[in-house]
Scaffold this active site. Structure first.
Site, mmCIF file in Angstrom:
data_model
loop_
_atom_site.group_PDB
_atom_site.id
_atom_site.type_symbol
_atom_site.label_atom_id
_atom_site.label_comp_id
_atom_site.label_asym_id
_atom_site.label_seq_id
_atom_site.Cartn_x
_atom_site.Cartn_y
_atom_site.Cartn_z
ATOM 1 C CE LYS A 41 -4.203 -1.882 2.069
ATOM 2 N NZ LYS A 41 -5.180 -1.786 3.178
ATOM 3 C CE LYS A 86 -7.056 -12.800 -2.040
ATOM 4 N NZ LYS A 86 -6.599 -12.835 -0.631
ATOM 5 C CE LYS A 144 -13.993 -5.210 -0.378
ATOM 6 N NZ LYS A 144 -14.257 -4.782 1.023
#
Length: 335
Positions: free
Chosen positions: A119, A201, A204
């Site tokens: 992130k 994967k 979102k």
């Protein structure tokens, strides 16, 4: 003193963030298993909205998404008579215990966490202290409820290891306080990949890409369209081969919805093309999501009922959380 489950069943805790749209990967990798295993465990499920603010959020959107996710979990089959469902920020002991754990966690342990690295690389200008410290909040989520098992994918075991380390260290230094949790790894369907790039994967955070994921609220036409564009390969043979990520991903999704064996599925698609496979996968997904979408619509139109369930869940969670936090707080010398 560790507060054990009153049902004499092992306790499970799991959380899910209310950011983006809940998708097929969330459902098949986590929520579907939660629903199917409700009889086997004393279940505590939490919408972790405090985790969501480790990255900037628009407050009104976050509030709306939080309630929408609660409705979706119930629509998927979480039964408030069998499981506790609540919103994380409604139980203040989560953040209180997270501070205690922060004070015993080396910075080196936090800096090695994979999700922090990922992130912070994606948002280099938004590396906030909350993002660095959020694994301690995750550990607090788990340890607060004297959790025996945490359902996770293989790629998330690192967070459970940190929670285990925190529990072991606290118990050693301050006295027996926490159950040391174990990961509950789901083998089948635990890792659903993106339709556009089956090497990554389904996520979102990649939901802005038009053909990456299937949202649980996608219309039948949208589902058909996305599966038609799903990445496959040029081999043309439909078998469960993990080295051929696109076809393998489609077959895993099909298996999760039909519960057929891999042999049965391979026989069904023998001598058929990828067009047939994509069409069949779309059909079983549409059929599988239809009752969920119908129940979701009912729940979002019954806000008082939804609030009642969440309040009951929070009240039950607080009983356990307050006892655990009070014990940990006193053992650290806090009044």
């Amino acid at each position: 003193m560790q507060e054990q489950s009153k049902t004499n069943k092992p306790r499970v805790f799991s959380g899910i963030q209310p950011t983006g749209n809940i998708h097929l990967g969330n459902y098949l990798g986590a929520v579907k298993n939660w629903v199917e295993q409700q009889e086997a465990y004393d279940n505590i499920f939490c919408v972790v909205n405090s985790h969501a603010i480790t990255l900037p959020q628009e407050p009104k959107t976050l509030r709306l998404k939080t309630f929408e996710l609660c409705a979706m979990l119930l629509a998927c089959g979480i039964n408030p008579q069998k499981s506790t469902l609540f919103i994380q920020s409604e139980v203040q002991e989560h953040t209180s215990l997270a501070w205690l754990l922060t004070c015993i966690t080396p910075m080196g342990d936090l800096s090695r966490m994979t999700q922090f690295k990922d992130k912070s690389q994606k948002n280099p200008k938004q590396i906030l202290a909350g993002l660095f410290n959020y694994p301690n909040l995750m550990s607090a989520d788990i340890l607060l409820y004297q959790t025996n098992f945490v359902p996770v994918g293989e790629d998330q075991k690192q967070h459970i290891e940190l929670a285990r380390d925190c529990a072991i260290k606290f118990n050693r230094d301050f006295g027996e306080t926490f159950v040391v949790p174990e990961p509950l790894i789901q083998k089948e369907g635990a890792r659903i990949m993106g339709l556009d790039d089956p090497s990554k994967k389904m996520s979102k955070s990649s939901g802005h890409k038009p053909n990456h994921l299937i949202s649980l609220l996608d219309s039948p036409d949208e589902i058909v369209k996305k599966f038609k564009k799903a990445t496959t390969d040029s081999e043309g043979i439909i078998v469960f081969d993990e080295t051929r990520a696109g076809v393998y991903n489609l077959l895993v999704i099909y298996q999760c919805f039909t519960q057929e064996t891999r042999t049965q599925i391979e026989q069904k698609f023998a001598n058929k093309g990828y067009g047939d496979l994509k069409k069949s996968v779309a059909e079983v997904v549409i059929e599988g999501l239809k009752p969920i979408q119908e129940e979701y619509l009912k729940l979002t139109n019954a806000k008082d009922y939804l609030q009642q369930i969440l309040q009951q869940g929070a009240n039950h969670a607080k009983i356990i959380a307050q006892k655990t936090y009070q014990d940990a707080k006193e053992k650290m010398g806090l009044i």
